[in-house]
Structures are given as structure tokens and as C-alpha cells.
Write a protein that holds these residues in place. Structure first.
Motif, PDB file in Angstrom:
ATOM      1  N   VAL A   8      39.751  40.286  50.995  1.00 18.88           N
ATOM      2  CA  VAL A   8      40.531  39.177  50.471  1.00 18.88           C
ATOM      3  C   VAL A   8      39.700  37.890  50.396  1.00 18.88           C
ATOM      4  O   VAL A   8      38.815  37.650  51.226  1.00 18.88           O
ATOM      5  N   GLU A   9      39.982  37.074  49.385  1.00 16.72           N
ATOM      6  CA  GLU A   9      39.238  35.826  49.165  1.00 16.72           C
ATOM      7  C   GLU A   9      39.760  34.746  50.119  1.00 16.72           C
ATOM      8  O   GLU A   9      40.491  33.828  49.736  1.00 16.72           O
ATOM      9  N   ASN A  10      39.364  34.868  51.379  1.00 17.64           N
ATOM     10  CA  ASN A  10      39.769  33.924  52.416  1.00 17.64           C
ATOM     11  C   ASN A  10      38.581  33.715  53.341  1.00 17.64           C
ATOM     12  O   ASN A  10      38.028  34.683  53.878  1.00 17.64           O
ATOM     13  N   ASP A  39      48.908  34.592  40.634  1.00 17.06           N
ATOM     14  CA  ASP A  39      48.888  34.450  42.092  1.00 17.06           C
ATOM     15  C   ASP A  39      47.463  34.368  42.620  1.00 17.06           C
ATOM     16  O   ASP A  39      47.182  33.604  43.559  1.00 17.06           O
ATOM     17  N   VAL A  40      46.553  35.121  42.014  1.00 14.67           N
ATOM     18  CA  VAL A  40      45.156  35.079  42.424  1.00 14.67           C
ATOM     19  C   VAL A  40      44.568  33.697  42.160  1.00 14.67           C
ATOM     20  O   VAL A  40      43.919  33.089  43.020  1.00 14.67           O
ATOM     21  N   TRP A  65      46.217  30.900  41.735  1.00 15.80           N
ATOM     22  CA  TRP A  65      46.910  29.900  42.545  1.00 15.80           C
ATOM     23  C   TRP A  65      46.382  29.913  43.984  1.00 15.80           C
ATOM     24  O   TRP A  65      46.207  28.861  44.601  1.00 15.80           O
ATOM     25  N   HIS A  66      46.098  31.092  44.499  1.00 17.87           N
ATOM     26  CA  HIS A  66      45.513  31.195  45.841  1.00 17.87           C
ATOM     27  C   HIS A  66      44.162  30.470  45.894  1.00 17.87           C
ATOM     28  O   HIS A  66      43.886  29.734  46.859  1.00 17.87           O
ATOM     29  N   ARG A  71      44.676  26.700  45.980  1.00 14.34           N
ATOM     30  CA  ARG A  71      45.082  26.227  47.304  1.00 14.34           C
ATOM     31  C   ARG A  71      43.905  26.252  48.276  1.00 14.34           C
ATOM     32  O   ARG A  71      43.760  25.337  49.096  1.00 14.34           O
ATOM     33  N   GLU A  72      43.055  27.284  48.188  1.00 15.79           N
ATOM     34  CA  GLU A  72      41.860  27.324  49.029  1.00 15.79           C
ATOM     35  C   GLU A  72      40.953  26.134  48.727  1.00 15.79           C
ATOM     36  O   GLU A  72      40.315  25.589  49.626  1.00 15.79           O
TER      37      GLU A  72
END
Length: 377
Positions: free
Chosen positions: A103-105, A248-249, A251-252, A255-256
Motif C-alpha cells: 500500500v502507498e503509505n 479513491d487511489v 484521493w488517498h 491526502r498523503e
């Protein structure tokens, strides 16, 4: 396209055993690409059954390619024999290279790299497939900074020919040269980028998407914007691209990055809040039907009207020439800035990224070549 940290004479490390951590859509495509490079590939996923599902998908895909004549049945069998699934980190301890595709986090990636550093043998190289995040911050949790770099594949990874190779602060010349060699063995084109949010491609493409969203807020419809840019020569307009990637991708990522409150991105967030994520849910900026059909959504008109009222913007007609000038102009301006900031080594590298990775019309040479030819630069 060779970066400042490597040259043609830089030594390379032998890479024959590779682990891909994360068996989702991107991990599967990366694994298949590495099989083409004649590597032994282990797909690791700590969720029981996930890696086995990914291996089954790759086996099916290899069979499909053999049926189409894209490779021989013998080649497909050899590639399949080099592929394995794993559940435990200890099963990849002896590989030459690990490619992370989770995941991109940033926190999740840092935690994984710390574990990889403890588990995988000291000589192994570690690569992150992040599309936006700080590779230096990921490398900093390891004891092997010179052996850490980024490999930003484009989706679907087994189809797209471009890979951004991220030259992190401590990446050694030998590691960078090895990364370029692996990309070449996969049959792909490498462009070296320095560390910076979004690297070359996503940073510049974000400016393009934001300008398209601003055009919509000022009165153009998503279909008008897409039609204008497809007529210019893009393979797909920005709103169709956003739906394809997944709202959603995107938008995530916003936010990051901490800029989700910006008006255009906030509008996209409103669509996501409705549960409309693009192609994957059947609706996003458009309603999507079978055979890649798509139709306009009255709900989007309502969202745009409400957003204009919120910020006091009146809709006004916008012609195709204005849409193209604004959106392509945003690409050109940000592309120039990426070179000025040292993220890209040259204007030619920006052009390569956009022709191969983002559907910019090849006959126009890329955004910066087009800008020079038309006097926009």
C-alpha cells in the motif's frame, strides 16, 4: 536517461533471485516483468492464500500470451517454473533483490523495510515501488542506504514500458547501474529521477489533472475536456484516466500529500465520498458500461454547480483551444520546473516519461518538445 549517479562503466550486481512483496495488481505485474528478465521470482504476501492466487493469475496470463503467440509455450513453461509463492519473510532471506509493492503509505513501507533489513541477507538490494513517497525516508530505517532505491512501475506493470528509477540520497553508483540493468532486462525503458513527491511523472501529471479540474469548475464539462485533449492526441482524457486509475487511489495520494483541501482535489474528494470510485465501481466522473462505454452523469453536474456556488465562481463557456492551452500549458510549466529543481536530468527525460507513461501524443515529441516547437517554452 542514465542518471548522474551512474554511467555506462558503473559496475553492476548480479540479480537472478528476486522477491516481490505484495501480490496485488501491481505486484503481480512486476513479478511477471521480472520473469521476462529471466529471474527466479518469489511472490510474498503475508495474507494466507493471496500469493498463491497471484501465482495462479500469472500462470493464466502466461498461458494466454502463449496462445496469442506473444511467447512460445516452452518460454511460458520456463517462466512459470521460476515462480514461487511465499507466506513468511524468512523464505526470501537469500534473494538478490526485493521489490516492495504494498500500500502507498509511508509508515507501512518504512515498517516493511525495517523488517526486510533485519531478515534479508546484507548484500541484497531493496527497491520500493512507491509512485510518490520519499525514498530517502524509507531508506533511512535500514542499515543499507547505498543499496536502497525506487522502481516506479506504471500500471499495468507487465504491459507499460516505462519505469522511473529513483536515485535516493545514499544510493550507490553500483546499485543505480544494477537497477538500470534490471529494467533493461525486463524490456522496459528507464528514466532516472531524484527524490521529490511524485518524482517526474506524477508530479507533472498532477498539475495537468488539477488544471483539468479547474477547467471543470469554471464551466467546461468533463466530456468537453476529455474530448478536447483526445483530439489534441492524448490516448485518453484526464477524467477518463482518473476513473481508470481509481478516484479513491488519487484521493488517498492527495491526502498523503496534504493538499486535499485544494479546490479541484476537494471536488474529487466529494465524488469519492459518494462511493463513486471510477471504473471499479461502475461510476466516477462517468457511468461506465460494458465494452468500455461511458456516459455523462447528472450527479456530476450537480456537484460542479454546488462547488461553484460555494466559492462564488460563475460557469462560462470554454472552447477546446482554451482547454488544450491551459492543460498542456500546465504540463509544460511543471515539466520545466521539474528539470529546474533537478528532479529530472533533462527536458528529454520529461518527454520520455510522458510519451511512454501518460499517453502524450508521440508525434508531438512530449510536452517540452511541443512547447519548444510552438513557442510555449
Amino acid at each position: 536517461m542514465i542518471g548522474p549517479g551512474a554511467d555506462a562503466s558503473s559496475p553492476t550486481k548480479q540479480v537472478s533471485r528476486v522477491a516481490v512483496v505484495g501480490s496485488g495488481h501491481m505486484g503481480r505485474g512486476i513479478a511477471l516483468s521480472l520473469l521476462r528478465a529471466e529471474c527466479d521470482v518469489t511472490l510474498l504476501d503475508t495474507a494466507p492464500g493471496r500469493a498463491d492466487e497471484a501465482v495462479a493469475w500469472i500462470t493464466t496470463e502466461l498461458g494466454r500470451q502463449a496462445e496469442k503467440g506473444a511467447l512460445s509455450a516452452d518460454a511460458a513453461a520456463r517462466m512459470n517454473a521460476r515462480l514461487n509463492a511465499a507466506l513468511e519473510m524468512t523464505e526470501i532471506a537469500e534473494v538478490d533483490l526485493v521489490v516492495e509493492a504494498i500500500v502507498e503509505n509511508l509508515d507501512a513501507k518504512r515498517a516493511l523495510f525495517a523488517e526486510l533489513d533485519r531478515t534479508v541477507h546484507p548484500g541484497a538490494l531493496l527497491a520500493t515501488n512507491t509512485s510518490t513517497l520519499d525514498v530517502n525516508a524509507i531508506a533511512d530505517v535500514t542499515s543499507r542506504g547505498p543499496q536502497v532505491f525506487g522502481l516506479h512501475f506504471f500500471s499495468p506493470a507487465h504491459v507499460q514500458k516505462l519505469v522511473e528509477v529513483i536515485d535516493a540520497r545514499d544510493t550507490s553508483a553500483a546499485t543505480l547501474a544494477t537497477a538500470l540493468d534490471v529494467v533493461a532486462r525486463m524490456g522496459k525503458t528507464a528514466v532516472v529521477a531524484q527524490v521529490g513527491f511524485g518524482f517526474i511523472g506524477n508530479r507533472v501529471f498532477d498539475a495537468f489533472l488539477l488544471e483539468a479540474l479547474d477547467c471543470a469548475l469554471e464551466g467546461a464539462t468533463p466530456r468537453q475536456i476529455d474530448a478536447a485533449l483526445e483530439e489534441f492526441g492524448f490516448k485518453m482524457g484526464p477524467f477518463r484516466v482518473m476513473d481508470l486509475i481509481g478516484l479513491d487511489v488519487l484521493w488517498h495520494i492527495r491526502r498523503e500529500a496534504g493538499d486535499g483541501d485544494e479546490l479541484g482535489w476537494s471536488l474529487m474528494g466529494d465524488v469519492v465520498a459518494r462511493g463513486d470510485l471510477g471504473n471499479k465501481t461502475g461510476s466516477g466522473w462517468y457511468t461506465h458500461g460494458p465494452d468500455r462505454t461511458y456516459v455523462d452523469r447528472p450527479e456530476i453536474d450537480s456537484l460542479l454547480t454546488a462547488a461553484r456556488g460555494h466559492v462564488g465562481v460563475a460557469a462560462s463557456p470554454m472552447g477546446a483551444d482554451e482547454i488544450v492551452a491551459r492543460c498542456v500549458g500546465a504540463l509544460i510549466a511543471e515539466g520545466q520546473q521539474v528539470v529546474a529543481d533537478g528532479i529530472a536530468a533533462s527536458a528529454e527525460d520529461v518527454d520520455t516519461v510522458f510519451v511512454l507513461g501518460y499517453g502524450f501524443p508521440a508525434e508531438k515529441g512530449g510536452p517540452l518538445a511541443y512547447g519548444r516547437a510552438t513557442g510555449m517554452v
